[in-house]
Design a protein around this motif. Structure first.
Motif: not given
Ligand code: ADP
Ligand code: MG
Length: 600
Positions: A101-102, A126-133, A135-153
């Motif tokens: 997905i990333g 588009a596959g480039r991973v940045s260093a962790p920063v 964030a504010a979140l209760p216990v659990g995970t939140r994954i946001e995926v924007r502009d799916l397939f933008y590198p593969v039109p």
């Protein structure tokens, strides 16, 4: 020619295409991860049908910053601790989803593990991973995926309309919700709630049936049989609908293997086998079946999206399903009684020289299409389940008043109606058996076509408008086609969330079970592409409408009505077959009948 290694990013994007072919596939992977992480509540949000944004938030175990970085690496997984590909207890195991997905979107993963004070997030663009920063979140995970397939039109071009893609997402989440009935699910699309599956109180069986009712329709729990069977360590549970609860597509057949939703040909085939001769060939029973078996007896690693599985002993699995379903259906009492008759006929037939039933094409225009395809016993000899009712509840036959002159007509003079389904007529040199339901379906189709071509369909105002409760999506499918339905004579309006109100129906349908009709149409539309017009699929829509109109199987006809049906068939083009290609009547010549009795 030069051979070169492809850059890593390109390799990932190509690999991603195998796992993630549309937004629903990404949502499925993310929700599976949430379930694997022990979540009790999973919320999905979509924008632009999931292409612009997908957000999946859970209250599961969460990930540390170090885990976050590993999670987006290819082939990194926490789920194969012993490198054991056989005993797979989780939905995921390949460590491919997040990196895939990333590779084809802008993805942000924020997570906070149990017991940790802070949350962290990483971004993958588009596959480039940045260093962790932080964030504010209760216990659990939140994954946001924007502009799916933008590198593969190129892949963007294959996406359907937003609504269609959102529909696939809901479908994928529904499937998982049918297994994980201890987890609450919601899906919002463009700010509107389109799926809501709370966890109800009660014991495990109640909870499952309640959830199935939410997916398969409110009538399902009342019309379902419980399945519980086991053979050699393979366990089958679930609920199956009575044969009378059928739909126009197999989309309402849900199958799970070791908690994993599958669409497996072997399993679907076993279901078809179990219901054989109980539902018409073009109708499909509604059911949810859960197969659980030791991991070494099944391989789930044969399909990229894990939708197909391979069984060590497919005969055992098929036998278990067919046996358990047949047993439950037989236990449903008189509703399955005709299976006995069918089996008996089969036995009797086996002891006879093969009878020579042949279908004769009547003189034009009453031509039977593909007569050769129906060399098997004609419908009157392998009565469908519904005929079982008629035997119990209706007078066996009624003699129609002789209309001597009609004997000379191609379809003859009506003599009797049997099982509330078959009109038997006498011709100059044989017998005609008409399946009144199939015949009526074709007549309605032709009448609708003619009226459409002339001055529009005559409508009939309902004295009391019918409110029909549907799911949010089903209601939307209907409402998206309000205008087209209006042209076909069905006046539908919105009626609050998940419901519609029907005010007028096509007059030629007569007295109609409006809610059942609308529900079946919604089902039909689920398999339609949004761009396909109803007129292009007129025969299917008409078939569905005709199924719900008054002269369907089971209704008693007077002699005059029977003869009128025969005469109208003679005057109507293509009336030798219904909209699904089944014959509407069968003609037995006296010569054939004599052969049957060994007189020739
Ligand atoms: P897989 O599910 O096959 O292991 P994924 O790429 O889907 O591969 O996920 C990689 C890893 O990230 C998982 O093994 C799991 O440890 C972690 N992970 C992913 N999603 C979540 C989540 N929602 N909550 C906790 N951990 C997660
Ligand atoms: Mg996964």
């Amino acid at each position: 020619m030069t051979i070169r290694r492809l850059p890593d990013t390109l390799v990932s994007q190509i690999a991603a295409g195998e796992v993630i072919e549309r937004p629903a596939a990404a949502v499925k992977e993310l929700v599976e991860n949430s379930l694997d992480a022990g979540a009790r509540r999973i919320d999905v949000r979509l924008e632009g049908g999931g292409q612009r944004a997908i957000v999946v938030a859970d209250d599961g175990s969460g990930m540390s910053p170090a885990d976050l970085l590993l999670a987006v690496e290819r082939h990194a997984t926490s789920k194969l601790p012993g490198d054991d590909l056989v005993h797979i207890a989780t939905l995921g195991f390949r460590g491919e989803a997040l990196p895939s997905i990333g590779a084809v979107s802008r993805m942000t993963i924020a997570s906070r593990p149990k017991g940790a004070a802070d949350a962290w997030s990483v971004e993958v663009d588009a596959g480039r991973v940045s260093a962790p920063v932080p964030a504010a979140l209760p216990v659990g995970t939140r994954i946001e995926v924007r502009d799916l397939f933008y590198p593969v039109p190129a892949r963007l071009k294959f996406l359907k309309q937003e609504r269609t893609e959102a529909g696939h997402v809901v479908d994928a989440v529904r499937r998982l919700a049918m297994v994980a009935d201890h987890v609450a699910f919601t899906v919002d699309d463009a700010g509107r709630n389109v799926l809501n599956m709370p966890v109800v109180l009660g014991d495990v069986a109640d909870r499952r049936l309640e959830r199935l009712g939410r997916v398969l329709g409110r009538e399902f729990p009342d019309n379902a049989l419980k399945i519980e069977a086991e053979r050699d360590g393979v366990r089958l549970t679930g609920y199956i609908g009575l044969p009378t609860l059928h739909r126009p597509s197999a989309a309402s057949q849900y199958l799970f293997v070791n908690g994993r939703p599958v669409r497996d040909r072997l399993l679907l085939g076993a279901v078809r086998g179990a219901y054989q001769d109980l539902v018409a060939r073009d109708r499909h029973p509604v059911l949810a079946l859960y197969l659980d078996l030791p991991a070494e007896l099944v391989d789930v690693n044969v399909h990229p999206a894990k939708a197909e599985v391979r069984f060590r002993d497919s005969g055992l699995v098929r036998g278990l399903i067919v046996g358990a379903l047949r047993h439950a259906l037989a236990g449903a009492g008189h509703r399955a009684a005709s299976t006995v008759g069918t089996a008996a006929l089969g036995v009797a037939r086996a002891n006879l020289p093969p009878p020579q039933f042949t279908l004769r094409a009547a003189p034009s225009p009453y031509r039977l299409a593909e007569a050769a395809a129906f060399q098997a016993p004609p419908p009157g000899f392998a009565a469908p389940a519904q005929a079982g009712y008629a035997v119990l509840e209706a007078p066996a036959a009624r003699i129609a008043e002789a209309e001597s002159d009609s004997i000379a007509s191609p379809l003859g003079a009506a003599r009797a109606q049997l099982h509330g389904t078959y009109v038997v007529a006498e011709t100059g040199d044989g017998i005609v058996i008409v399946d009144q339901h199939a015949a009526h379906e074709r007549l309605v189709f032709e009448r609708i076509k003619n009226q459409l071509a002339a001055n529009g369909i005559a409508r009939q105002l309902l004295l009391v408008p019918e409110v029909v409760e549907l799911g949010t999506l089903e209601a939307e499918r209907i409402l998206a086609r309000v205008e087209e339905l209006g042209e076909l004579g069905l006046l539908v309006e919105p009626f609050g969330p998940g419901a519609v109100v029907v005010r007028e129906v096509p007059a030629l349908l007569g007295k109609t079970d409006v809610p059942a009709l609308v529900r079946d149409l919604a089902d039909d539309f689920g398999t339609l592409d949004a761009a396909q017009s109803l007129k292009d699929r007129l025969s299917e829509v008409c078939a569905t409408m005709a199924c719900h109109s008054s002269v369907r199987a089971g209704r008693q006809l007077t002699g005059t009505e029977m003869n009128a049906l025969l005469r109208e068939m003679e005057a109507t083009p293509h009336s030798g077959q219904c909209g699904h290609g089944r014959p509407t009547y069968v003609e037995l010549k006296l010569a054939d009948i004599e052969r049957l009795f060994g007189r020739r």
